[in-house]
Enzyme design. Sequence first.
Site, PDB file in Angstrom:
ATOM      1  CG  HIS A  63      24.600  10.786 -27.606  1.00 32.74           C
ATOM      2  ND1 HIS A  63      25.953  10.921 -27.398  1.00 32.74           N
ATOM      3  CD2 HIS A  63      24.408   9.487 -27.935  1.00 32.74           C
ATOM      4  CE1 HIS A  63      26.545   9.759 -27.614  1.00 32.74           C
ATOM      5  NE2 HIS A  63      25.631   8.865 -27.925  1.00 32.74           N
ATOM      6  CG  ASP A  67      27.814   4.634 -24.813  1.00 39.63           C
ATOM      7  OD1 ASP A  67      26.674   5.071 -25.044  1.00 39.63           O
ATOM      8  OD2 ASP A  67      28.728   4.631 -25.671  1.00 39.63           O
ATOM      9  CG  HIS A  68      27.810   8.953 -24.433  1.00 36.46           C
ATOM     10  ND1 HIS A  68      28.888   9.617 -24.964  1.00 36.46           N
ATOM     11  CD2 HIS A  68      27.669   7.822 -25.173  1.00 36.46           C
ATOM     12  CE1 HIS A  68      29.364   8.934 -25.997  1.00 36.46           C
ATOM     13  NE2 HIS A  68      28.636   7.833 -26.140  1.00 36.46           N
ATOM     14  CG  ASP A 211      28.686   8.229 -29.639  1.00 41.15           C
ATOM     15  OD1 ASP A 211      29.721   8.713 -29.165  1.00 41.15           O
ATOM     16  OD2 ASP A 211      28.118   7.218 -29.171  1.00 41.15           O
TER      17      ASP A 211
HETATM   18 ZN   LIG Z   1      25.717   6.918 -28.962  1.00 41.05          ZN
HETATM   19 ZN   LIG Z   2      28.615   6.035 -27.389  1.00 42.40          ZN
END
Ligand SMILES: [Zn+2]
Ligand SMILES: [Zn+2]
Length: 309
Positions: A63, A67-68, A211
């Site tokens: 996604h 942070d990804h 997530d």
């Molecule tokens: Zn997320």
């Molecule tokens: Zn995350």
Amino acid sequence: MDLLFLGTGAGVPAKHRNVTSLALNLLGERGVTWLFDCGEATQHQVLHTSIRPRRIEKIFITHLHGDHIFGLPGFLGSRSFQGGETPLTIYGPKGIKEFVDISLRVSETHLRYPIHFGEVEDGIVFEDEQFIVEARLLEHGVSSYGYRIIEKDTKGTLLVEKLRELGIKPGPVYRDIKEKEEVVLEDGRVLKSADYIGPSKKGRIVTILGDTRPCTNALELAKGADVLVHEATFSEEDDRIAHEYYHSTSFGAAETAKKAEVKKLILTHISSRYHKEEALVLLEEAKKTFENTEMAFDFSQFMIDNEGR
Ligand SMILES: [Zn+2]
Ligand SMILES: [Zn+2]
């Protein structure tokens, strides 16, 4: 086949856990590595491993939360700078192409290799003679996907000794036995190929989730997997916060693992509020529900053999 965790933290980097990225090494299978998510400074983490950026063939993004994906532009640029010339495919939800295109264009980063994009929706996102990768939408407020990587079963090997005993020497006939159901030898004898091929090797299944709250699609993706990689952002006592922010607790992850009858569960995406020892509480919590659970730390490596141990 092994999993090498490059970053196992949630949201923001911490000293002991960088933000999310995970490498699936398929060096023995196809001589490449697949990356799942690419949080900021993933390329720095890669420097501490034997992974070679030019060998990274595919990047699957779960996604578009920072942070990804914030590590993508830097990684892509360095891959080119370090001589990477082979094509790279990036799979991810709608918007991933725009993010990469704009980042590269504005920073005038010119790559020496082509990038292909695969916009992910529910269903099969990739298939060749070796692997199938299936995606399903999870529950995370934004479009977050989980991936089920299915290795196809491989045919057994030719039972050469048995053939030699019958006086059948190596030659084109060996290939025929592998490819055809029945083979007629020059002397008129008829061989049933199945009698001269060993047992087929069952392919492995690895499920890597983005997530998510615990949900039906997570369960579907995980069914019977050798390994399930599941986020465990919070502990059970923060169950309500986890739900509110569309995340899972370690207990939630363990419940999915149990229901899906996976062989092994690996917890990752741990909130920075848990320091090294505190995070082990999450592991203990999960183990009460699903015994074969491990917690990933940065640079944890897990082999996935055919028994999933
Ligand atoms: Zn997320
Ligand atoms: Zn995350």
